[in-house]
Motif scaffolding. Structure first.
Motif, short mmCIF file in Angstrom:
data_model
loop_
_atom_site.label_atom_id
_atom_site.label_comp_id
_atom_site.label_asym_id
_atom_site.label_seq_id
_atom_site.Cartn_x
_atom_site.Cartn_y
_atom_site.Cartn_z
N ASP A 61 0.70 -1.53 0.33
CA ASP A 61 -0.06 -0.48 -0.35
C ASP A 61 1.52 0.98 0.19
OD1 ASP A 61 -2.42 -1.91 -0.38
OD2 ASP A 61 -2.39 -1.72 2.75
N ASP A 62 2.26 1.85 0.60
CA ASP A 62 2.80 2.23 0.51
C ASP A 62 3.85 2.78 -1.05
OD1 ASP A 62 2.49 2.77 2.87
OD2 ASP A 62 3.64 1.36 3.99
N GLY A 63 3.77 1.66 -1.78
CA GLY A 63 4.36 1.97 -2.92
C GLY A 63 5.72 0.65 -3.17
N ALA A 64 5.95 0.73 -1.54
CA ALA A 64 7.31 -0.65 -1.59
C ALA A 64 7.26 -2.03 -2.13
CB ALA A 64 7.52 -0.36 -0.58
N VAL A 65 7.99 -2.05 -3.20
CA VAL A 65 8.40 -3.38 -4.21
C VAL A 65 8.69 -4.73 -3.09
CG1 VAL A 65 9.26 -4.35 -5.98
CG2 VAL A 65 9.57 -1.60 -6.58
N THR A 66 6.97 -5.38 -3.26
CA THR A 66 7.61 -6.29 -1.87
C THR A 66 8.13 -7.49 -2.91
OG1 THR A 66 5.45 -6.49 -2.21
CG2 THR A 66 6.10 -4.79 -0.15
N GLY A 67 8.29 -7.76 -4.35
CA GLY A 67 8.08 -9.22 -4.85
C GLY A 67 7.71 -8.78 -6.25
N ALA A 68 7.61 -9.85 -6.96
CA ALA A 68 7.39 -9.27 -8.96
C ALA A 68 6.65 -10.71 -9.35
CB ALA A 68 8.73 -9.89 -8.92
N VAL A 69 6.26 -10.30 -10.38
CA VAL A 69 6.36 -11.46 -11.34
C VAL A 69 6.83 -11.83 -12.97
CG1 VAL A 69 3.09 -12.04 -13.18
CG2 VAL A 69 3.71 -10.83 -10.37
N ILE A 70 7.40 -13.53 -12.47
CA ILE A 70 8.21 -13.94 -13.17
C ILE A 70 7.70 -14.53 -14.70
CG2 ILE A 70 9.66 -13.64 -11.47
CD1 ILE A 70 10.49 -16.15 -11.80
N GLY A 71 7.87 -14.42 -15.43
CA GLY A 71 7.43 -15.09 -16.43
C GLY A 71 9.09 -16.19 -17.30
N GLY A 72 8.71 -16.77 -18.38
CA GLY A 72 9.60 -17.83 -19.14
C GLY A 72 9.53 -19.39 -19.23
N ALA A 73 10.06 -20.03 -19.87
CA ALA A 73 9.35 -21.24 -20.15
C ALA A 73 8.34 -21.65 -19.83
CB ALA A 73 10.34 -22.20 -20.73
N ARG A 74 8.76 -21.94 -18.92
CA ARG A 74 6.97 -22.58 -18.18
C ARG A 74 5.80 -21.72 -17.54
NH1 ARG A 74 11.25 -25.21 -13.20
NH2 ARG A 74 12.54 -24.55 -14.54
N GLY A 75 5.79 -20.79 -17.78
CA GLY A 75 4.99 -19.47 -17.62
C GLY A 75 4.98 -18.78 -16.83
N SER A 76 4.26 -18.11 -16.38
CA SER A 76 4.42 -16.67 -15.23
C SER A 76 3.95 -17.46 -13.76
CB SER A 76 2.99 -15.60 -15.36
OG SER A 76 3.88 -15.30 -16.50
N SER A 77 5.14 -16.88 -12.92
CA SER A 77 4.55 -17.26 -11.66
C SER A 77 4.52 -16.13 -11.05
CB SER A 77 5.75 -18.52 -10.55
OG SER A 77 6.88 -17.97 -10.99
N SER A 78 4.84 -15.59 -9.50
CA SER A 78 5.18 -14.70 -8.76
C SER A 78 6.01 -15.40 -7.24
CB SER A 78 3.96 -14.02 -8.27
OG SER A 78 2.92 -14.83 -7.24
N GLY A 79 6.59 -14.05 -6.52
CA GLY A 79 7.64 -14.48 -5.87
C GLY A 79 7.17 -12.80 -4.86
N THR A 80 7.57 -13.20 -3.07
CA THR A 80 8.10 -11.90 -2.34
C THR A 80 8.81 -12.10 -1.47
OG1 THR A 80 6.71 -13.32 -1.07
CG2 THR A 80 5.32 -11.92 -2.40
N ALA A 81 9.80 -11.24 -1.89
CA ALA A 81 10.81 -10.65 -0.73
C ALA A 81 10.61 -11.10 0.26
CB ALA A 81 12.01 -9.48 -1.01
#
Length: 90
Positions: A61-81
């Motif tokens: 909510d504060d705009g701080a980056v907490t993770g990413a949605v990543i792509g690749g040959a196996r499709g998209s997935s997300s992860g958080t720090a």
């Protein structure tokens, strides 16, 4: 003349490294930093994903980056720090 005798061997070595290895071996500035960071991550057995594009950044909510949605040959997935560098005030 001093400049040429100093610069020429360094330039020739850089060209030779680039021709043989596709990159110069002398590590300076950002290249040295990234080399050390990757070496430290591998030593700590961190999974390093190569050729994995970031499709989107996850923010709180504060705009701080907490993770990413990543792509690749196996499709998209997300992860958080789990931890990070922290928020800096400038």
């Amino acid at each position: 003349m001093k400049t040429i005798t100093y610069t020429a061997p360094k330039l020739l070595r850089t060209w030779a490294d680039t021709a043989v290895l596709s990159q110069p071996l002398k590590r300076t500035n950002g290249s040295a930093l990234m080399t050390r960071m990757v070496a430290s991550a591998l030593e700590a057995r961190v999974r390093v994903w190569t050729i994995t594009p970031v499709e989107d950044l996850v923010t709180n909510d504060d705009g701080a980056v907490t993770g990413a949605v990543i792509g690749g040959a196996r499709g998209s997935s997300s992860g958080t720090a789990r931890c990070g560098a922290g928020r800096r005030q400038y």
